[in-house]
Design an enzyme around this catalytic site. Structure first.
Site, PDB file in Angstrom:
ATOM      1  N   HIS A 180      25.511  -8.529  24.031  1.00  0.00           N
ATOM      2  CA  HIS A 180      24.900  -7.608  25.159  1.00  0.00           C
ATOM      3  C   HIS A 180      25.133  -8.539  26.375  1.00  0.00           C
ATOM      4  CE1 HIS A 180      21.857  -4.640  26.764  1.00  0.00           C
ATOM      5  NE2 HIS A 180      22.604  -4.994  27.660  1.00  0.00           N
ATOM      6  N   HIS A 229      26.831  -8.316  30.788  1.00  0.00           N
ATOM      7  CA  HIS A 229      27.761  -7.855  31.934  1.00  0.00           C
ATOM      8  C   HIS A 229      28.361  -8.903  32.735  1.00  0.00           C
ATOM      9  CE1 HIS A 229      24.885  -4.321  31.218  1.00  0.00           C
ATOM     10  NE2 HIS A 229      23.940  -5.319  30.688  1.00  0.00           N
ATOM     11  N   HIS A 233      20.532   2.012  24.874  1.00  0.00           N
ATOM     12  CA  HIS A 233      19.474   1.519  25.935  1.00  0.00           C
ATOM     13  C   HIS A 233      18.384   2.872  25.937  1.00  0.00           C
ATOM     14  CE1 HIS A 233      18.505   0.479  30.114  1.00  0.00           C
ATOM     15  NE2 HIS A 233      17.510   1.423  30.275  1.00  0.00           N
ATOM     16  N   ASP A 292      21.451  -9.884  27.596  1.00  0.00           N
ATOM     17  CA  ASP A 292      21.391  -8.838  28.632  1.00  0.00           C
ATOM     18  C   ASP A 292      21.641  -9.369  29.864  1.00  0.00           C
ATOM     19  OD1 ASP A 292      21.427  -6.366  29.868  1.00  0.00           O
ATOM     20  OD2 ASP A 292      19.187  -6.030  30.060  1.00  0.00           O
ATOM     21  N   PHE A 345      17.561  -4.291  39.320  1.00  0.00           N
ATOM     22  CA  PHE A 345      17.170  -4.834  38.144  1.00  0.00           C
ATOM     23  C   PHE A 345      18.021  -5.659  37.391  1.00  0.00           C
ATOM     24  CE2 PHE A 345      15.256  -0.461  38.493  1.00  0.00           C
ATOM     25  CZ  PHE A 345      13.934  -0.696  37.765  1.00  0.00           C
ATOM     26  N   GLY A 346      17.330  -6.686  36.920  1.00  0.00           N
ATOM     27  CA  GLY A 346      18.261  -7.679  35.893  1.00  0.00           C
ATOM     28  C   GLY A 346      18.242  -9.091  36.103  1.00  0.00           C
TER      29      GLY A 346
END
Length: 424
Positions: free
Chosen positions: A59, A61, A177, A303, A321-322
């Site tokens: 997971h 990005h 999710h 993530d 977010f993140g």
């Protein structure tokens, strides 16, 4: 012919830690023995450090295409190698979303820039936000290793049910999710005392757990491999525990930040602590740790979600977010679990390498003769902490910097197909 000889390794091999030398030829593990001496081989002295299979993160990005100010495939894969990871699963929430065969094939081509093995998720629905399913069978044939709408919950139960049926027919994987948008209600922080203190709109736990409960019943009906992304609540752990006991084909992951932090750690309006799902209560955090220890939670996944500085310096209400995490994950988890005595190093390597590879059907996560030489050398004794200038990711959006986050388990070298992709 490329020949490398790794000397003086503490080798994690066949679920044991062994004093071994390792021969790598043409990108594959060729021989493992107590002592090897090979003429003309390039000798790499492991200096009695741990040599492990490359870590696996299902997971991440990497933001390219369309969001390269946050991260690129090159910087994201460099960051992964820095973290000891050799195989990752990249989420499809890029711009444009690769929701048809042409766009998906273009994404696969872009991923060739990666210095590690970057596997590509395909979206479950068009644009990730619609109720219309993507061409699932065609995307599977084009090379999708799994399907996900990460960043968005699938709120229509019929859409999710139909997707599960089709993905199950392909023997593929659906990574969900879980987030009911109506219950999420534009919140930015977990519902609780901290949200009240800071006067911020809150996210209820049931935004996660209500959709999870629905999906578990749909997964029971369809038999799909249903993988739950970044669970964050005690109720989620319990629901998954019950579902596993009932024989439902469910697995799940937890992030390092949900294991290390709770909303009680948010003492000011600092969006480095803003992530989705949000940091929950201390009770939830303790339940997540218990879920890892008893095997309810199958794996740790980062993530990894990098953002530009100006996207994270506007407080909770306006910031994205993140959190970036792939460079900090192993040392933080080593300190949390192994240095504390909660688990041994073999168990940690299982949940950060072997287990995710097994559950997603990946040819990774183990050191095996005649298989790809993807491995990492780790100094478990060196104490250090992260500074923002250490990161190879474009994103520095993390609270895990500074001497208060001292850790152990420094990645010294990472190899993919026998080639060095990171050196300390």
């Amino acid at each position: 012919m490329t020949v490398k000889l790794i000397k003086n390794a503490k080798l994690y091999y066949d679920n044991q830690i062994l004093d071994r030398d390792v021969l790598v030829e043409n990108g594959k593990f060729k021989e493992i023995a107590p002592e090897l001496n090979i003429e003309d081989a390039e000798v790499i002295d492991a200096k009695h450090n741990l040599v492990t299979p490359g870590l696996v993160d299902v997971h991440v990005h990497f933001r390219e295409p369309g969001q390269v100010h946050k991260e690129t495939i090159k910087t994201g894969s460099a960051a992964a190698a820095h973290g000891g990871f050799t195989t990752v699963g990249a989420m499809p929430n890029v711009t444009p979303v690769p929701d048809d065969v042409d766009k998906f094939k273009h994404q696969i081509e872009l991923n060739q820039q990666s210095s590690i093995k970057t596997l590509q998720y395909a979206p479950v629905t068009l644009e990730e936000t619609s109720d219309k399913l993507s061409p699932i069978e065609d995307l599977d044939a084009a090379g999708a290793f799994a399907f996900s709408n990460d960043g968005h919950g699938i709120n229509n139960a019929k859409t999710m049910f139909d997707a599960m049926q089709r993905i199950a027919q392909l023997n593929s994987h659906l990574a969900a999710h879980v987030e009911d948008q109506n219950l999420f209600n534009k919140g930015v922080i977990n519902a609780g005392a901290t949200a009240t203190k800071l006067g911020l709109p809150a996210i209820e736990r049931v935004a996660e757990t209500s959709q999870l409960a629905r999906d578990l019943l749909l997964a029971k009906e369809t038999g799909v491999h249903y993988h739950v992304c970044h669970i964050s609540t005690a109720d989620s752990v319990q629901l998954i525990r019950i579902a596993k006991d009932a024989g439902i084909n469910v697995t799940c992951e937890v992030t390092p930040h949900h294991l290390l932090l709770s909303d009680a750690d948010i003492i000011e309006n600092d969006a480095n602590f803003k992530m989705n799902p949000p940091l929950r209560s201390e009770t939830d955090r303790e339940a997540l740790i218990a879920g890892v220890l008893d095997g309810t939670i199958d794996m740790i996944a980062t993530d990894h979600a990098p953002h530009a500085v100006d996207e994270k310096n506007q407080g909770f209400l306006k910031s994205a977010f993140g959190i970036t995490g792939i460079e900090t994950s192993f040392p933080l988890m080593y300190k949390l679990f192994v240095k504390s005595g909660m688990m041994n190093i073999k168990r940690l390597l299982d949940i950060m390498s072997t287990r995710p590879a097994e559950l997603f059907g990946l040819d990774a996560g183990r050191i095996q003769l005649d298989k790809a030489a993807d491995f990492t050398i780790i100094d478990l004794n060196e104490e250090y902490y992260f500074k923002k200038e250490d990161f190879l990711s474009k994103g520095v959006n993390t609270p895990f910097v500074g001497s208060e986050w001292n850790c152990f388990g420094k990645i010294k070298k990472t190899f993919v197909n026998g080639e060095e992709v990171y050196s300390d």
